[in-house]
Design a protein around this motif. Sequence first.
Motif, PDB file in Angstrom:
ATOM      1  N   HIS A   1       0.823  -1.210   0.000  1.00 53.38           N
ATOM      2  CA  HIS A   1       0.000   0.000   0.000  1.00 53.38           C
ATOM      3  C   HIS A   1       0.858   1.261   0.000  1.00 53.38           C
ATOM      4  CE1 HIS A   1      -3.456  -2.561   0.785  1.00 53.38           C
ATOM      5  NE2 HIS A   1      -2.811  -3.091   1.797  1.00 53.38           N
ATOM      6  N   TRP A   2       2.048   1.181  -0.573  1.00 59.00           N
ATOM      7  CA  TRP A   2       2.985   2.292  -0.448  1.00 59.00           C
ATOM      8  C   TRP A   2       2.461   3.563  -1.100  1.00 59.00           C
ATOM      9  CZ3 TRP A   2       6.227   3.117   3.040  1.00 59.00           C
ATOM     10  CH2 TRP A   2       7.249   4.045   2.907  1.00 59.00           C
TER      11      TRP A   2
ATOM     12  N   LEU B   1       1.794   7.119   0.945  1.00 55.69           N
ATOM     13  CA  LEU B   1       2.457   8.391   0.667  1.00 55.69           C
ATOM     14  C   LEU B   1       1.455   9.477   0.306  1.00 55.69           C
ATOM     15  CD1 LEU B   1       5.647   7.372  -1.352  1.00 55.69           C
ATOM     16  CD2 LEU B   1       5.388   7.720   1.096  1.00 55.69           C
ATOM     17  N   ALA B   2       0.386   9.090  -0.383  1.00 52.64           N
ATOM     18  CA  ALA B   2      -0.604  10.077  -0.799  1.00 52.64           C
ATOM     19  C   ALA B   2      -1.308  10.721   0.388  1.00 52.64           C
ATOM     20  CB  ALA B   2      -1.629   9.422  -1.722  1.00 52.64           C
ATOM     21  N   GLU B   3      -1.298  10.038   1.540  1.00 53.48           N
ATOM     22  CA  GLU B   3      -1.980  10.555   2.724  1.00 53.48           C
ATOM     23  C   GLU B   3      -1.073  11.425   3.598  1.00 53.48           C
ATOM     24  OE1 GLU B   3      -5.048  10.279   3.301  1.00 53.48           O
ATOM     25  OE2 GLU B   3      -5.789   8.542   2.177  1.00 53.48           O
ATOM     26  N   LEU B   4       0.223  11.516   3.282  1.00 54.74           N
ATOM     27  CA  LEU B   4       1.178  12.198   4.156  1.00 54.74           C
ATOM     28  C   LEU B   4       1.649  13.518   3.545  1.00 54.74           C
ATOM     29  CD1 LEU B   4       3.376   9.120   5.107  1.00 54.74           C
ATOM     30  CD2 LEU B   4       1.473  10.077   6.410  1.00 54.74           C
TER      31      LEU B   4
ATOM     32  N   VAL C   1      -3.273   0.167   5.721  1.00 55.71           N
ATOM     33  CA  VAL C   1      -2.180   0.032   6.683  1.00 55.71           C
ATOM     34  C   VAL C   1      -2.655   0.451   8.066  1.00 55.71           C
ATOM     35  CG1 VAL C   1       0.143   0.788   7.307  1.00 55.71           C
ATOM     36  CG2 VAL C   1      -0.416   0.354   4.913  1.00 55.71           C
ATOM     37  N   ALA C   2      -3.450   1.503   8.137  1.00 58.67           N
ATOM     38  CA  ALA C   2      -3.970   1.957   9.425  1.00 58.67           C
ATOM     39  C   ALA C   2      -4.868   0.894  10.053  1.00 58.67           C
ATOM     40  CB  ALA C   2      -4.735   3.269   9.252  1.00 58.67           C
TER      41      ALA C   2
ATOM     42  N   GLY D   1      13.873   4.655  -1.252  1.00 57.95           N
ATOM     43  CA  GLY D   1      13.987   5.335  -2.530  1.00 57.95           C
ATOM     44  C   GLY D   1      12.689   6.016  -2.925  1.00 57.95           C
ATOM     45  N   LEU D   2      11.574   5.362  -2.664  1.00 57.32           N
ATOM     46  CA  LEU D   2      10.272   5.953  -2.981  1.00 57.32           C
ATOM     47  C   LEU D   2       9.968   7.146  -2.083  1.00 57.32           C
ATOM     48  CD1 LEU D   2       8.200   2.695  -3.527  1.00 57.32           C
ATOM     49  CD2 LEU D   2       8.814   4.362  -5.266  1.00 57.32           C
ATOM     50  N   LEU D   3      10.354   7.040  -0.814  1.00 55.91           N
ATOM     51  CA  LEU D   3      10.111   8.138   0.120  1.00 55.91           C
ATOM     52  C   LEU D   3      10.838   9.407  -0.297  1.00 55.91           C
ATOM     53  CD1 LEU D   3      10.150   6.814   3.795  1.00 55.91           C
ATOM     54  CD2 LEU D   3       8.431   8.249   2.718  1.00 55.91           C
ATOM     55  N   ALA D   4      11.994   9.251  -0.931  1.00 58.21           N
ATOM     56  CA  ALA D   4      12.791  10.414  -1.309  1.00 58.21           C
ATOM     57  C   ALA D   4      12.205  11.152  -2.506  1.00 58.21           C
ATOM     58  CB  ALA D   4      14.226   9.982  -1.625  1.00 58.21           C
ATOM     59  N   GLY D   5      11.277  10.537  -3.206  1.00 55.36           N
ATOM     60  CA  GLY D   5      10.696  11.166  -4.390  1.00 55.36           C
ATOM     61  C   GLY D   5       9.441  11.947  -4.069  1.00 55.36           C
ATOM     62  N   PRO D   6       8.807  12.544  -5.087  1.00 54.20           N
ATOM     63  CA  PRO D   6       7.580  13.316  -4.882  1.00 54.20           C
ATOM     64  C   PRO D   6       6.406  12.396  -4.551  1.00 54.20           C
ATOM     65  CG  PRO D   6       8.034  13.099  -7.215  1.00 54.20           C
ATOM     66  CD  PRO D   6       9.229  12.526  -6.493  1.00 54.20           C
ATOM     67  N   PRO D   7       5.395  12.901  -3.863  1.00 52.59           N
ATOM     68  CA  PRO D   7       4.231  12.064  -3.551  1.00 52.59           C
ATOM     69  C   PRO D   7       3.510  11.656  -4.827  1.00 52.59           C
ATOM     70  CG  PRO D   7       3.786  14.363  -3.048  1.00 52.59           C
ATOM     71  CD  PRO D   7       5.244  14.271  -3.363  1.00 52.59           C
ATOM     72  N   PRO D   8       2.902  10.477  -4.849  1.00 58.16           N
ATOM     73  CA  PRO D   8       2.218  10.010  -6.057  1.00 58.16           C
ATOM     74  C   PRO D   8       0.931  10.790  -6.314  1.00 58.16           C
ATOM     75  CG  PRO D   8       1.789   8.522  -4.243  1.00 58.16           C
ATOM     76  CD  PRO D   8       2.798   9.517  -3.746  1.00 58.16           C
ATOM     77  N   THR D   9       0.571  10.892  -7.571  1.00 61.97           N
ATOM     78  CA  THR D   9      -0.700  11.512  -7.939  1.00 61.97           C
ATOM     79  C   THR D   9      -1.822  10.496  -7.737  1.00 61.97           C
ATOM     80  OG1 THR D   9      -0.563  10.782 -10.238  1.00 61.97           O
ATOM     81  CG2 THR D   9       0.486  12.896  -9.682  1.00 61.97           C
ATOM     82  N   ALA D  10      -3.067  10.973  -7.758  1.00 66.97           N
ATOM     83  CA  ALA D  10      -4.211  10.066  -7.613  1.00 66.97           C
ATOM     84  C   ALA D  10      -4.214   9.029  -8.732  1.00 66.97           C
ATOM     85  CB  ALA D  10      -5.508  10.873  -7.633  1.00 66.97           C
ATOM     86  N   GLU D  11      -3.815   9.447  -9.933  1.00 64.63           N
ATOM     87  CA  GLU D  11      -3.772   8.518 -11.065  1.00 64.63           C
ATOM     88  C   GLU D  11      -2.712   7.437 -10.842  1.00 64.63           C
ATOM     89  OE1 GLU D  11      -3.010   8.577 -15.912  1.00 64.63           O
ATOM     90  OE2 GLU D  11      -3.395  10.454 -14.822  1.00 64.63           O
TER      91      GLU D  11
END
Length: 221
Positions: free
Chosen positions: A13-14, A18-21, A65-66, A96-106
């Motif tokens: 659920h990565w 990320l989209a929620e943070l 996750v919650a 590596g994913l955390l260091a990048g920009p948050p994902p879009t809804a798409e």
Amino acid sequence: MTPDRLITLLHRHWAQTLAELDADARARLLRLVTALGDAVGRGPTLRAVRDVGRMLNRLPDHHPVAVALNDTVRYAGPDTGRDTVVDRARLVDLLGLLAGPPPTAEEVLDTTRQRLLRAPARGADAAPGAVTDAAADDLIRLHHPELGSRYPEFQFTPGTDEPRPVVREVNRLLLAGEDPWGAADWWLGDNEWLDGAPAALLDVVPDDLVLAAARALVEED
């Protein structure tokens, strides 16, 4: 909760996590996940797991996750030494994913669909009678960009082309004809009521319990 279980949840659920943070929360999660990767020994590893769990408890109640982490006291109980193993290769991917920009809804939606399409499934030619006879809401039909229509395998009684009766009933409740991706995500994702993925628990828990879990979701909506 064991380290491996936590990392599996995060991987699955990565994008949604990320989209929620916001930026600050992502930075803190980065530090906590790094600490988990650096932890050595049972005590430090379990403490790092609990720290990540507390951070993720800030996610919305409905977040998968919650939901899995909503009882921190239960998950903070004693673990055996073998449960402190950390899959560091997966952690490197997460960092590596955390260091990048948050994902879009798409991107979040695309990640979910890719995960669902990786589940075992059959084409319409593998069960022509069942597919033809089923009503629109009876069976989940997903579109694969290369393979066309795909019917998740869990829907069929093993060794036959017959749809499971409980699956047909649950799919009708979930309006699988209108929202096949949402219905597939319910079946293949973790479920709080059942303590696992409903599809994996068919023939393990009573059909009535699977049906009750689906009704609980519909009643919440």
